[in-house]
Enzyme design. Structure first.
Site, PDB file in Angstrom:
ATOM      1  N   GLU A 272       0.862  -1.177   0.000  1.00  0.00           N
ATOM      2  CA  GLU A 272       0.000   0.000   0.000  1.00  0.00           C
ATOM      3  C   GLU A 272       0.905   1.236   0.000  1.00  0.00           C
ATOM      4  OE1 GLU A 272      -3.471  -0.070   2.782  1.00  0.00           O
ATOM      5  OE2 GLU A 272      -2.426  -1.845   3.538  1.00  0.00           O
ATOM      6  N   ARG A 487       5.134 -13.441   9.593  1.00  0.00           N
ATOM      7  CA  ARG A 487       5.720 -12.098   9.535  1.00  0.00           C
ATOM      8  C   ARG A 487       7.072 -12.066  10.223  1.00  0.00           C
ATOM      9  NH1 ARG A 487       1.719  -7.107  10.516  1.00  0.00           N
ATOM     10  NH2 ARG A 487       3.776  -6.176  10.479  1.00  0.00           N
ATOM     11  N   LYS A 497       2.654   2.273  10.647  1.00  0.00           N
ATOM     12  CA  LYS A 497       2.683   3.589   9.998  1.00  0.00           C
ATOM     13  C   LYS A 497       2.143   4.666  10.932  1.00  0.00           C
ATOM     14  CE  LYS A 497       1.948   1.155   5.689  1.00  0.00           C
ATOM     15  NZ  LYS A 497       0.928   0.583   4.817  1.00  0.00           N
TER      16      LYS A 497
END
Length: 776
Positions: A272, A487, A497
């Protein structure tokens, strides 16, 4: 080959002959064991108990703290670390304080050194638990399992001796029940295990599509990892993956897919563009691009640009730059927005099939895992078509309606949103659209459009796999296979973020590329080589398990690369002036030194040697212990690269007693005049700004409310950045360019920061040398 002397040495601490021979097959463990045995024998004869602890130390110590081997061995011999538990605590303590000098007091406190749990305390704790379970013990007698109770005692009395606890239980059980009878000695009949229920299709799919090729370790390089340890289906053989949904058209669609791709592996990296990539993304980049490269395939960089209000041009640019910095060139750069028209048309198809509907529940109402069913789920298809068209034409307000799919996700969540209204201009399509598709709708359809063979994603998307397959099959289009992997997270940092944005807003870090962060732009700026990051990702492997790794592991990979590639230069960070009283030359002289001492073919550079030189202040002590090997009033020291020895003549001070100059005499090195150590120095220096970085956060997991109850902003390390003026040689000043990497001899690895301007060099410390490396 094993040596008879070595076997006997190992047997001397209680190892059997066979165990000694097996140990010698492991070079690292056997070398460690030899060192600790030799050290231990300086103090006393090694008892079997001490021998067991020494063996445990030799086999468990990590390379990051290998220099503390003898430190721990001494504690074992002195019986301060007298149990496996205390020793393991000591090993963990040193690993978590790898960059610090050992605080002996804190170390001993952490390991419980000197704490003795009295027999009375053990007796009291055991008696309490026996009484709490008395009725059950009397009923089951010696068939009662005291193991869990022993664990409780060992938890409440942390440093209690395990044998003493067991003995106390034996005594109190005997006191309560008397001696064992014949019936106590008869084993209880084994409980017949019921046949395990057959795995559901979901579980089978999880087992198959969760990548678990090598749970212990990855490989040294991404290419090796992808070729030897990762085994996916071949292109066109999607149907062989358990959990993959096969429809009457599946094989026809796969054949059409193969005609388009020619059987080539095609992957994609789909970030993204609303933030900068971090270390976790490096793993995703390496897996997607690395798998394609290892199988002569191609990989696209696809921006998932479906949320226009959060997307910025700098993020598109930064993402592309970081992918190429890691060494990967996308076969094509695409955007989800490239397919907005096709996605819209497919949404119409879904509505017409009565597989999607327009809903008016608010985002708050449908949040969570158990929202109320939508009262509009069964509205007429014609109504949904008209309302969806109204959404597209801007006739409804934001939040007034969404398009939802009629499907239940694996996690149980029903009817995920496919489209929502957003009146924000899009960076590519401007105001053409005011409805934007969600990840659940976009991702699998873009994968299908791009003929992706392997949709590789992190484990949190496993719950979306059912909707991924359902949507492709509902539209009767080619369906890729989704594979999940764990992950990668790094301790002592945040990568969210939102949280990084907060750090920037609060002025704690300067921007997304602040070298204390673990964004890829930050690591690049700090001087981490891309090769080191890729190798680090390879060593993590590709498994279904989520990895939380100490930054020291990544730093070790960085050192390996920089040790082979970073030119050596002498730089002084805390300068102390030295004047050579008998300097034999009228003018300064040039000295030629190699860029990499062990590789003379890698070039050389000239440095200036003059009567005034600067050394590190820590390389001189007026009063020093016997272990200090550098310059003192009674001890000479050598200067690197010039082959001379300096001897103190006079210590000069200012008016308040600070040392401002050391007057010394230089002498040649000879058989009778060999210094104990050589130190680095700089003459005729150029000034440079040196930025020294430590961990940004004090705790391993600053996002954990148990570790940091007041939130991550309360956990900032106040000394995470320090800027000082360093003295560098002119050859370094004249040659250094932004992002060039160097080893400052005996100090660490440094990189030229982009803040550098003409006349002002700025260096970032990338990593230190291994603890105490280079010091003498």
């Amino acid at each position: 080959m094993e040596s008879k002397d070595d076997v006997e040495l190992f047997q001397s601490i209680g190892l059997s002959e066979q165990k000694a021979k097996e140990t010698l097959k492991n070079k690292q463990v056997s070398n460690n064991l030899k060192l600790v045995i030799i050290e231990a024998k300086k103090y006393e004869i090694i008892t079997p108990e001490i021998g067991t602890l020494l063996y445990h130390l030799a086999s468990k110590i990590k390379t990051q703290i290998a220099d503390k081997l003898l430190f721990l061995a001494k504690y074992i011999v002195e019986k301060k670390l007298d149990t496996i538990q205390r020793l393991d605590t000591g090993l963990n303590y040193l690993l978590s304080h790898i960059k610090e000098n050992v605080d002996v007091s804190d170390f001993e406190k952490e390991c419980g050194v000197g704490i003795v749990i009295s027999p009375e305390k053990i007796e009291c704790e055991v008696e309490k638990l026996i009484n709490a379970h008395k009725m059950e013990i009397i009923e089951k007698r010696y068939h009662f399992n005291v193991g869990p109770l022993m664990q409780q005692v060992c938890s409440s009395l942390k440093w209690a001796d395990g044998k003493a606890v067991k003995n106390e239980f034996d005594i109190q059980m005997l006191d309560l029940l008397g001696p064992k009878t014949d019936s106590d000695r008869i084993p209880l009949p084994k409980v017949t295990k019921q046949a395990k229920p057959q795995k559901t299709e979901k579980k089978k799919a999880e087992l198959k599509t969760t990548i678990a090729t090598n749970e212990k370790i990855g490989a040294q390089t991404i290419s090796e990892l992808m070729k030897t340890k990762v085994h996916f289906h071949k292109p066109g053989e999607n149907y062989k993956t358990e959990g993959y949904i096969i429809t009457p058209n599946t094989h026809k669609l796969l054949q059409e897919h193969l005609k388009v791709t020619g059987g080539k592996v095609i992957t994609r990296f789909p970030p993204e563009p609303n933030g900068i990539l971090h270390i976790g993304h490096a793993k995703a980049i390496n897996i997607n691009f690395g798998y394609a490269a290892a199988h002569n395939g191609i990989c696209y960089l696809r921006y998932d640009d479906t949320n226009p209000e959060k997307e910025e041009e700098k993020f598109f640019i930064g993402i592309h730059e970081m992918v190429e910095w890691l060494g990967y060139k996308p076969a094509k750069i695409t955007h989800s927005s490239d397919y907005f028209q096709q996605l819209y048309e497919w949404a119409i198809v879904l509505i017409k099939k009565d597989l999607a509907y327009v809903c008016h529940q608010s985002s708050e109402e449908i949040k969570g895992f158990n929202p109320p069913p939508s009262p509009w789920r069964n509205r007429p298809v014609s109504e949904s078509l008209q309302l969806f068209n109204d959404m597209k034409d801007g006739l409804l307000e934001e939040g007034e309606a969404t398009l939802r799919m009629k499907v239940t996700l694996e996690e149980g969540k029903q009817d995920p949103v496919a489209y929502r209204i957003k009146y924000s201009p899009h960076h590519k399509t401007g105001y053409q659209w005011c409805i934007y598709p969600t990840y659940d709708f976009t991702h699998c359809l873009c994968d299908s459009l791009e003929n992706i063979t392997h949709s590789l994603c992190t484990k949190e998307f496993q719950s979306r796999r059912s909707s991924y397959y359902w949507l492709c099959n509902a539209l009767d289009i080619y369906c890729p296979v989704q594979w999940e992997y764990g992950r990668l997270n790094v301790s002592y940092t945040v990568v969210s973020k939102r949280k990084i944005s907060k750090l920037i807003e609060e002025g704690i870090v300067s921007d997304w590329d602040d070298p204390r962060l673990f964004t890829l732009t930050a690591l690049h700026r700090r001087g981490f080589p891309s090769e080191a990051i890729n190798n680090f990702c390879a060593q993590m492997g590709v498994t279904g398990a989520q990895a939380v790794v100490d930054p020291a592991v990544l730093e070790a990979c960085v050192r390996v690369v920089l040790n082979l590639t970073a030119n050596r230069h002498m730089v002084v960070l805390e300068p102390l002036k030295i004047t050579i009283s008998n300097f034999p030359h009228e003018n300064p002289i040039k000295v030629t030194v190699p860029n990499l001492p062990n590789e003379p073919d890698k070039g050389q550079h000239d440095i200036i040697f003059d009567e005034i030189v600067y050394i590190e202040a820590s390389d001189f002590k007026e009063k020093a212990g016997k272990d200090f090997r550098r310059l003192t009033p009674n001890q000479s020291v050598g200067l690197k690269h010039v082959g001379i020895v300096l001897t103190i003549k006079e210590v000069k001070r200012d008016s308040i007693g600070n040392i401002i100059n050391l007057l010394v005499r230089q002498e040649s090195i000879s058989e009778t005049n060999k210094p104990k150590a050589f130190i680095h120095w700089v003459s005729n220096p150029v000034l440079a700004s040196i930025r020294l970085y430590e961990r940004l956060f004090k705790h391993k997991n600053p996002e954990d409310s148990n570790e940091v109850p007041n939130g991550f902003l309360s956990d900032i390390n106040p000394v995470s950045k320090k800027e000082i003026v360093g003295y560098i040689d002119a050859s370094l000043a004249n040659s250094a360019k932004t992002f060039d990497k160097f080893q400052f001899e005996r100090i660490g690895f440094f990189s030229v920061d982009p803040d550098t301007t003409p006349g002002k060099l700025v260096f970032n410390r990338t990593v230190t040398l291994k603890e105490d490396a280079g010091k003498v």
